[in-house]
Scaffold this active site. Structure first.
Site, PDB file in Angstrom:
ATOM      1  N   THR A  28       0.843  -1.206   0.000  1.00  0.00           N
ATOM      2  CA  THR A  28       0.000   0.000   0.000  1.00  0.00           C
ATOM      3  C   THR A  28       0.874   1.250   0.000  1.00  0.00           C
ATOM      4  O   THR A  28       1.939   1.255   0.632  1.00  0.00           O
ATOM      5  CB  THR A  28      -0.875  -0.006   1.280  1.00  0.00           C
ATOM      6  OG1 THR A  28      -1.712  -1.157   1.248  1.00  0.00           O
ATOM      7  CG2 THR A  28      -1.751   1.238   1.373  1.00  0.00           C
ATOM      8  N   GLY A  29       0.389   2.280  -0.672  1.00  0.00           N
ATOM      9  CA  GLY A  29       1.082   3.568  -0.617  1.00  0.00           C
ATOM     10  C   GLY A  29       1.358   4.124  -2.003  1.00  0.00           C
ATOM     11  O   GLY A  29       1.054   3.483  -3.022  1.00  0.00           O
ATOM     12  N   SER A  30       1.953   5.306  -2.044  1.00  0.00           N
ATOM     13  CA  SER A  30       2.162   5.972  -3.336  1.00  0.00           C
ATOM     14  C   SER A  30       3.219   5.256  -4.177  1.00  0.00           C
ATOM     15  O   SER A  30       3.117   5.229  -5.408  1.00  0.00           O
ATOM     16  CB  SER A  30       2.557   7.438  -3.110  1.00  0.00           C
ATOM     17  OG  SER A  30       3.678   7.519  -2.266  1.00  0.00           O
ATOM     18  N   ASP A  81       6.254  -3.998  -1.374  1.00  0.00           N
ATOM     19  CA  ASP A  81       5.638  -2.913  -0.609  1.00  0.00           C
ATOM     20  C   ASP A  81       6.667  -1.812  -0.352  1.00  0.00           C
ATOM     21  O   ASP A  81       7.879  -2.034  -0.463  1.00  0.00           O
ATOM     22  CB  ASP A  81       5.093  -3.469   0.723  1.00  0.00           C
ATOM     23  CG  ASP A  81       4.088  -2.528   1.381  1.00  0.00           C
ATOM     24  OD1 ASP A  81       3.803  -1.439   0.835  1.00  0.00           O
ATOM     25  OD2 ASP A  81       3.568  -2.892   2.457  1.00  0.00           O
ATOM     26  N   GLY A  82       6.177  -0.657   0.004  1.00  0.00           N
ATOM     27  CA  GLY A  82       7.040   0.478   0.354  1.00  0.00           C
ATOM     28  C   GLY A  82       7.375   0.478   1.829  1.00  0.00           C
ATOM     29  O   GLY A  82       7.097  -0.487   2.552  1.00  0.00           O
ATOM     30  N   LYS A  94       6.781   0.947   9.076  1.00  0.00           N
ATOM     31  CA  LYS A  94       5.713   1.026   8.084  1.00  0.00           C
ATOM     32  C   LYS A  94       4.407   1.414   8.776  1.00  0.00           C
ATOM     33  O   LYS A  94       4.306   1.336   9.982  1.00  0.00           O
ATOM     34  CB  LYS A  94       5.532  -0.334   7.392  1.00  0.00           C
ATOM     35  CG  LYS A  94       6.713  -0.695   6.517  1.00  0.00           C
ATOM     36  CD  LYS A  94       6.510  -2.008   5.746  1.00  0.00           C
ATOM     37  CE  LYS A  94       5.184  -2.154   5.111  1.00  0.00           C
ATOM     38  NZ  LYS A  94       4.826  -1.024   4.206  1.00  0.00           N
ATOM     39  N   GLU A 103      -0.535  -5.378   5.986  1.00  0.00           N
ATOM     40  CA  GLU A 103       0.789  -5.493   5.359  1.00  0.00           C
ATOM     41  C   GLU A 103       1.597  -6.614   6.027  1.00  0.00           C
ATOM     42  O   GLU A 103       2.250  -7.408   5.346  1.00  0.00           O
ATOM     43  CB  GLU A 103       1.532  -4.162   5.464  1.00  0.00           C
ATOM     44  CG  GLU A 103       0.919  -3.096   4.563  1.00  0.00           C
ATOM     45  CD  GLU A 103       1.477  -1.696   4.748  1.00  0.00           C
ATOM     46  OE1 GLU A 103       1.243  -0.859   3.878  1.00  0.00           O
ATOM     47  OE2 GLU A 103       2.134  -1.432   5.760  1.00  0.00           O
TER      48      GLU A 103
HETATM   49  C1  5RP Z   1       1.355   2.095   4.318  1.00  0.00           C
HETATM   50  C2  5RP Z   1       2.829   1.927   4.314  1.00  0.00           C
HETATM   51  C3  5RP Z   1       3.571   2.450   3.139  1.00  0.00           C
HETATM   52  O1  5RP Z   1       4.323   1.427   2.591  1.00  0.00           O
HETATM   53  C4  5RP Z   1       4.474   3.552   3.587  1.00  0.00           C
HETATM   54  O2  5RP Z   1       3.679   4.530   4.270  1.00  0.00           O
HETATM   55  C5  5RP Z   1       5.199   4.211   2.416  1.00  0.00           C
HETATM   56  O3  5RP Z   1       4.290   4.888   1.624  1.00  0.00           O
HETATM   57  P1  5RP Z   1       4.732   5.753   0.377  1.00  0.00           P
HETATM   58  O4  5RP Z   1       5.165   4.789  -0.674  1.00  0.00           O
HETATM   59  O5  5RP Z   1       3.476   6.505  -0.001  1.00  0.00           O
HETATM   60  O6  5RP Z   1       5.828   6.679   0.808  1.00  0.00           O
HETATM   61  O7  5RP Z   1       3.428   1.379   5.204  1.00  0.00           O
HETATM   62  O8  5RP Z   1       0.788   1.661   5.521  1.00  0.00           O
END
Ligand code: 5RP
Length: 218
Positions: A28-30, A81-82, A94, A103
């Site tokens: 999840t995330g950008s 994932d990010g 995270k 996650e």
């Molecule tokens: C979501 C997360 C995301 O992986 C983390 O916040 C990074 O997000 P982004 O890619 O938008 O910087 O843990 O719960």
């Protein structure tokens, strides 16, 4: 390069880790949004995805990618994932997007965690980014008191209810020198659903977007 361009770069690079014919674990995330958009280009070569949030599921479906219930899947070759922070050993913070519980669940199904992040996320010691902790609402104040004893200042994330119907505390002022120890301890506190330290489920590989291109940290 801008931060968005770096995210697009690592989102694209993560395709190399997708195993053709398999089900892909999707975070999840950008940054993951960039990965999902890239994954759409090979949707006919994967069996589907297991996702860690309603938002990611929606985006996957919008691209015509089948989203499977995690309960129907025994093993995933990779989870992509990010992270809000990652250290040089692959430990992560995270939960900035409030999806940390799902996650960790999807990461637990996966053989390898591929972290995709821009270089601003790489740190020597975790803790500068406020540590997200998903909590049962009635335990929030007691958990905040416990963090106080560890030098942390926990604040309820205003207006946020997670996909699981719970709340998020963001804890500032921690220096997480022992990620595995702290993850194990906080996970036992009554009312903690998930702490956003990913040490037990740390990254196997990190694809870091830098001005010089994608650096692979293992
Ligand atoms: C979501 C997360 C995301 O992986 C983390 O916040 C990074 O997000 P982004 O890619 O938008 O910087 O843990 O719960």
């Amino acid at each position: 390069m801008t931060q968005d361009e770096l995210k697009a770069l690592v989102g694209q690079a993560a395709l190399d880790y997708v195993v053709p014919g398999s089900i892909v674990g999707v975070g999840t995330g950008s940054t993951v949004n960039c990965f999902i958009d890239a994954l759409a280009g090979m949707k006919d070569r994967i069996a589907g995805a297991v996702s860690s949030s309603e938002k990611s599921s929606e985006r996957l479906r919008a691209h015509g990618i089948r989203v499977l219930d995690s309960n129907t899947v025994e093993r995933l070759p990779v989870y992509i994932d990010g992270a809000d922070e990652i250290d040089h050993r692959g430990n992560m913070v995270k939960g900035g997007g409030a999806a940390l519980t799902r996650e960790k669940i999807v990461a637990d199904l996966a053989e390898r965690f591929i972290c995709i992040a821009d270089e601003s996320k790489l740190v020597d010691t975790l803790g500068k980014f406020p540590l997200p902790v998903e909590v049962i609402p009635m335990a929030a104040t007691q958990i905040a008191r416990r963090f106080k004893k560890h030098g942390g200042d926990a604040v309820l994330r205003a207006g946020v209810v997670t996909d699981n119907g719970c709340h998020i505390l963001d804890v500032r002022g921690l220096s997480i020198t022992d990620p595995a120890g702290m993850e194990a301890e906080v996970s036992q506190w009554p009312g903690v659903v998930t702490v956003g330290i990913f040490a037990r489920h740390k990254a196997s590989v990190c694809l870091l977007g830098t001005a010089q291109g994608v650096k692979t940290l293992t």
